[in-house]
Enzyme design. Structure first.
Site, PDB file in Angstrom:
ATOM      1  N   GLU A  33       0.821  -1.205   0.000  1.00  0.00           N
ATOM      2  CA  GLU A  33       0.000   0.000   0.000  1.00  0.00           C
ATOM      3  C   GLU A  33       0.860   1.261   0.000  1.00  0.00           C
ATOM      4  O   GLU A  33       0.510   2.268  -0.637  1.00  0.00           O
ATOM      5  CB  GLU A  33      -0.944  -0.024   1.199  1.00  0.00           C
ATOM      6  CG  GLU A  33      -1.984  -1.133   1.080  1.00  0.00           C
ATOM      7  CD  GLU A  33      -2.911  -1.226   2.273  1.00  0.00           C
ATOM      8  OE1 GLU A  33      -4.136  -1.170   2.074  1.00  0.00           O
ATOM      9  OE2 GLU A  33      -2.406  -1.355   3.411  1.00  0.00           O
TER      10      GLU A  33
ATOM     11  N   GLU B  21      -3.760  -9.506   3.469  1.00  0.00           N
ATOM     12  CA  GLU B  21      -4.538  -9.200   4.670  1.00  0.00           C
ATOM     13  C   GLU B  21      -5.652 -10.213   4.919  1.00  0.00           C
ATOM     14  O   GLU B  21      -5.926 -10.579   6.070  1.00  0.00           O
ATOM     15  CB  GLU B  21      -5.136  -7.787   4.563  1.00  0.00           C
ATOM     16  CG  GLU B  21      -4.155  -6.668   4.881  1.00  0.00           C
ATOM     17  CD  GLU B  21      -3.342  -6.229   3.691  1.00  0.00           C
ATOM     18  OE1 GLU B  21      -2.720  -5.156   3.766  1.00  0.00           O
ATOM     19  OE2 GLU B  21      -3.317  -6.962   2.670  1.00  0.00           O
TER      20      GLU B  21
END
Length: 260
Positions: free
Chosen positions: A114, A134
């Site tokens: 990210e 995740e």
């Protein structure tokens, strides 16, 4: 700011010929992001965005891994590696105005991916791998990964990557256009600095406004886009740098930019 376990700064900074290098410096934790890193990254970005002698920023990681994402040990202790209004690592919601290049080696995972996606350009070692794992930990890539990835690669590929948590290798990421340049292992930073030098050689006002138009125009309606573009670009055309660029071309010499 320093890591209390090692007394080493968690983020290192330096400036090389107009290019700032910001290094995540927790190699013992694969440069995982904790609150201290977020504060230090935000401070570095603010400093270099404001400095007239810096034209491009390169973000990299110490050791063989760019960033393994959020520090899960710190997370379990209740720590959040984000800042209000700034996002994960003090960066993902508020990237700098100047061009930002990620120079990545090894694993670029979860929050690390990210962070790379928050950068304008990515240079990767050809052995690097990118992923949003995740979901494998019962978490969600809420640091910008789900928002940015479908804009950088085809939607269906982004969806599969996010839903499975499986990684993309550097060569596929390059073929998809996610990675700008591939480098030999251990050479990502050197290759990123070469790219940064190409950008830094150009007029700083022109570069900054070019980034603004490209990054903002997706939100402009057809009715707005010419007016919004003109508001940003008109000052560039009447700047001293614009006159210097034309004069340097006519005189067959390198331009001397002042940023004005």
């Amino acid at each position: 700011m320093t890591d209390t376990n090692t007394a080493e700064p968690v983020v290192l900074t330096e400036v090389r010929d107009g290019i700032a290098v910001v290094t995540l410096n927790r190699p013992q934790a694969r440069n995982a992001i904790d609150y201290a890193v977020a504060v230090a990254v935000a401070a570095a970005m603010d400093e270099f965005d404001a400095r007239a002698d810096v034209r491009v920023i390169v973000l990299t990681g110490a050791g063989p891994t760019f960033c393994a994402g959020m520090d899960l040990k710190a997370f379990l202790q209740g720590e959040v590696p984000a800042l209000p209004g700034r996002g994960l690592a003090g960066l993902t919601e508020a990237p700098p105005g100047k061009p930002l290049i990620a120079a990545v080696e090894g694993h670029v995972l979860a929050g690390g991916f990210e962070i790379a996606l928050a950068c304008d350009l990515i240079v990767a070692a050809d052995t690097a791998s990118f992923g949003l794992p995740e979901v494998k930990r019962g978490l969600v890539a809420a640091g910008g990964g789900l928002l940015r990835l479908p804009k950088r690669i085809p939607y269906q590929v982004a969806l599969e990557t996010a839903l499975t948590g499986n990684p993309l290798d550097a060569h596929r990421a390059y073929a998809l256009g996610l990675v700008n340049r591939l480098a030999d292992p251990g050479k990502a930073l050197a290759t990123a600095l070469e790219l940064a030098q190409e950008i830094a050689a150009n007029g700083p006002l022109a570069v900054q406004v070019t980034k603004q138009v490209l990054s903002r125009s997706a939100a402009w309606s057809p009715q707005q886009m010419w007016e919004q573009q003109s508001a940003l670009t008109t000052p560039v055309f009447v700047s001293a740098d614009a006159r210097e660029g034309a004069a340097a071309f006519a005189e067959k010499r390198a331009p001397h930019w002042t940023g004005r």
